[in-house]
Design an enzyme around this catalytic site. Structure first.
Site, PDB file in Angstrom:
ATOM      1  CB  ALA A   1      -0.883   0.000   1.241  1.00 27.37           C
TER       2      ALA A   1
ATOM      3  N   GLY B   1       0.674  -5.634  -0.062  1.00 31.81           N
ATOM      4  CA  GLY B   1      -0.184  -5.648  -1.238  1.00 31.81           C
ATOM      5  C   GLY B   1       0.558  -6.064  -2.500  1.00 31.81           C
TER       6      GLY B   1
ATOM      7  CD  GLU C   1      -2.560  -8.824   0.574  1.00 30.53           C
ATOM      8  OE1 GLU C   1      -2.428  -7.590   0.517  1.00 30.53           O
ATOM      9  OE2 GLU C   1      -3.361  -9.391   1.339  1.00 30.53           O
TER      10      GLU C   1
ATOM     11  CD  GLU D   1       0.029  -6.769   4.862  1.00 34.91           C
ATOM     12  OE1 GLU D   1       0.786  -7.679   5.281  1.00 34.91           O
ATOM     13  OE2 GLU D   1      -0.105  -6.512   3.651  1.00 34.91           O
TER      14      GLU D   1
END
Ligand code: NAI
Length: 697
Positions: free
Chosen positions: A61, A102, A105, A125
């Protein structure tokens, strides 16, 4: 444009380009979605390579969008990953350098993944109080197996790609590419183009021979290790869904947990600390483009407690150090301590012998200032007396080369006065390390009236290089940290006067989360240090009220662990703090003399009085401009004073309590005849923010 698009030999290459680490911000997501659509529509494109420009595949992110609507605006990350999965053409993620959060991911939504060795792979995270929120908890176990994936998700720690690629049965990486990653990725894409698409990660199954027992084991481990943080246990819950639920139901479970965690005080605190760490290096009037001076060699004056630790920081970073002392014995003692520290690390297996040898080879010692002539930065850590500092800085002014930065590690003296001992006050700055200086993260960078901007920028950069959290403080007595701690210590003393024992105060604040209460801390650091400061204060600020118990303790010769007696008793060779009947008696006698009838003070009151004492002083420090921003003060307390991380620092905590409540409570304390009413006069900034319903951070 934060992702570029080009077609090479029938392969569309989409390159994220959002420096520094290709954070998946809104613009990047839009550009990637466009790229995917373009590649899909172009009949000449047979396969797609997705990669990142510069220093990372993607760090996840974009932290600059944290909390803003842009962070979740469509196409959000979940949408983008789904678009990749549904793209009818094979997508190869070409992963290098950094692939985290992210970014990982997203890669897990691609059909194939090829990777460079040395890539740092992580789902970090949990470190900001969350769990992965875009399928990481559901997809990673499917490609790495339950145990490896769970370890990565619960710890948040990066693992090198080549280690993961070696795991038997792993499906995370299809190929480890030594050498030119893009050439390898394009060749791979051409190979798979036109072939049937492989199963998506979401369609794989996670199996484990003993899954219930393993999950239970993981739960127990996590519970013991992370008592103040809910996220690690929630990581286990979410990963368990990957075993027990259908993929989409697991995703829904992950989302639910993610959203709930987002609003916990712990996640807010961790986010605050994460952003605060980055923000600390930014100084409002010193632009990031400010040139820095080259620091190739460092001089340290004084090989005592601090000088040795300070030197180790630079040796660890590969910077040569010359230590200067007055006598050979002092040098020998200092170097022996450095050796002892390193040897302990070697013994524990934390430092390799050759690294140790390399570091010691960078160290030289001298009794002559002539040997500091070529140093770019000289840090003084001699006795805390202005006269001694004067001699040192006058000598430095005469011998140091032009442009050398002259720093003082003073903890209480006026850096402007020290600068005035030289004809180059612009080159003088405070570098206030904390003991043990080779361990403690905090570095208060004290900006004098005349300190040049490039000197500040250089010292901040050096702080980063030696892995410190550098925070700028203006000049005042005690700078940010010690100025606040003085008020905290005064309150601790008043609490004794009113009826507490040292152990009760320590226990209450340790339960709140502090690493160590004020009295155990005093015994560790030496109560005589505060005694000396109070004597000086009595001359400089006559009339400041404080409990005399700390002075009486020192008059009894109880300096702390070093005299095997302080606020507590100590047994020879042990550090366990044993409540002392003698100290209790001394406190009781003092109360009697003051005409105080002891009362029972609640743990809640103890915590509030200690923490709000910090908060009120912090408000003054902010208002006076000694600190540039609230988060700087929190970073000082988190990294230098053992303030509980899950509370985010004194000001973050005050905001969570609500400033209106803080001020009301302070008013109540002000009415206590044994406390000091002026002490609890809310700082104007605090009163103002409370009245306006605002917060510090
Ligand atoms: P220390 O007493 O352990 O070491 C001071 C050393 O400086 C001694 O080895 C002494 O021989 C040497 N020295 C004194 N005058 C000198 C001179 N003119 N030239 C060369 N060497 C000289 O003291 P410590 O604790 O290391 O403190 C040093 C400085 O660091 C002080 O300004 C202190 O306030 C500051 N400081 C100390 C902290 C602590 O926890 N001890 C924490 C942060 C700052």
């Amino acid at each position: 444009m934060s992702a570029s698009y080009e077609v090479r030999d029938g392969v569309a290459v989409i390159t994220m380009n959002n420096p520094p680490v290709n954070g998946l911000g809104y613009d990047t997501r839009v550009a990637m979605a466009d790229g995917l659509a373009r590649a899909q529509a172009d009949a000449a494109v047979k396969a797609i390579v997705l990669t990142g420009a510069g220093k990372a595949f993607s760090g996840g992110a974009d932290i600059r969008e944290f909390g803003s609507p842009k962070a979740i605006a469509e196409p959000n990350l979940l949408t983008l990953i789904r678009m990749a999965e549904l793209c009818g053409k094979p997508i190869v993620a070409a992963i290098h350098s950094v692939c985290m959060g992210g970014g990982l991911e997203l890669a897990l939504g691609c059909h194939y993944r090829v990777v460079s060795p040395g890539t740092q792979v992580a789902l970090p995270e949990v470190k900001i109080g969350l769990i992965p929120g875009a399928g990481g908890t559901q997809r990673l176990p499917r490609v790495l197996g339950l145990e490896t994936a769970l370890n990565m998700i619960v710890s948040g720690e990066p693992v090198k790609s080549e280690l993961l690629a070696m795991q038997p049965g792993q499906k995370l990486f299809d190929k480890l590419v030594d050498g030119d990653l893009m050439a390898g990725a394009i060749a791979f894409a051409q190979e798979v183009a036109g072939k049937p698409l492989p199963p998506l990660v979401r369609d794989l199954k996670v199996s484990h021979p003993n899954r219930e027992a393993y999950i239970q084991f993981a739960r127990n481990m996590v519970k013991g290790m992370s008592k103040n943080f809910p996220a690690p246990a929630k990581c286990v819950d979410a990963v368990e869904y990957s075993l027990t639920r259908k993929f989409d139901d697991g995703m829904a479970g992950e989302r639910e947990i993610f959203t709930a965690l987002m609003f916990t005080p712990e996640a807010k605190a961790l986010r605050h600390a994460f952003l605060g760490e980055r923000a600390a290096s930014k100084i409002p009037d010193v632009p990031e483009s400010t040139p820095v001076r080259d620091i190739k060699k460092v001089g340290v004056i004084g090989a005592g407690t601090m000088g040795g630790g300070i030197s180790m920081n630079f040796l660890n970073a590969g910077v040569p150090v010359t230590i200067l002392e007055m006598k050979q014995e002092a040098l020998d003692r200092g170097v022996a301590t450095i050796r002892k520290n390193y040897e302990a690390q070697v013994k524990k297996g934390k430092l390799k012998q050759d690294k140790y040898d390399q570091r010691m080879a960078l160290l030289s010692t001298t009794l002559s200032y002539d040997d500091l002539k070529d140093c770019d930065l000289i840090i003084e850590a001699v006795f805390e007396e202005l006269g001694v500092k004067e001699t040192v800085f006058k000598t430095l002014d005469a011998v140091a080369k032009p442009g050398a930065i002259l720093a003082s590690n003073t903890s209480t003296l006026d850096v402007d006065k020290i600068a005035a001992f030289t004809k180059r006050p612009q080159d003088v700055v405070g570098m206030h390390f904390f003991s043990p200086a080779n361990v403690m993260k905090l570095l208060e960078v004290v900006r004098g009236k005349a300190t040049a901007k490039d000197v500040l920028a250089t010292v901040m950069a050096i702080g980063k290089k030696i892995k410190k959290t550098a925070v700028v403080s203006g000049v005042c007595d005690g700078f940010i940290g010690n100025r606040m701690i003085e008020q905290y210590s005064r309150q601790a003393g008043f609490l004794l006067d009113e009826g507490c024992t040292p152990a009760q105060v320590d226990k209450a604040i340790e339960k709140f989360g502090f690493a160590m209460g004020p009295f155990r801390m005093g015994d560790l650091a030496g109560n005589d240090i505060g005694w000396a400061i109070r004597k000086r204060r009595a001359i400089e600020h006559p009339g400041m009220r404080y409990s005399k118990t700390a002075d009486l303790l020192c008059e009894m010769g109880r300096y702390g662990q070093k005299t095997q007696a302080g606020w507590y008793d100590y047994q020879a060779g042990k550090r366990d703090a044993i409540p002392s009947a003698k100290v209790d008696q001394m406190i009781a006698d003092y109360r009697k003399e003051q005409g105080i009838t002891p009362r029972k003070v609640s743990d809640e009151e103890i915590v509030q009085r200690l923490v709000f004492a910090l908060v009120n002083e912090a408000a003054k420090i902010l208002e006076e401009g000694i600190a540039n921003k609230a988060s700087d003060i929190d970073m000082v307390y988190l990294t230098g004073y053992g303030f509980p991380l899950h509370r985010g620092g004194p000001l973050c905590y005050a905001d969570q309590v609500g400033l209106y409540n803080v001020v009301s409570t302070m008013k109540r304390f002000a009415a206590n005849p044994h406390d000091d009413a002026s002490f609890w006069q809310p700082a104007p900034l605090l009163a103002k923010l409370a009245a306006e319903g605002k917060s510090f951070t």
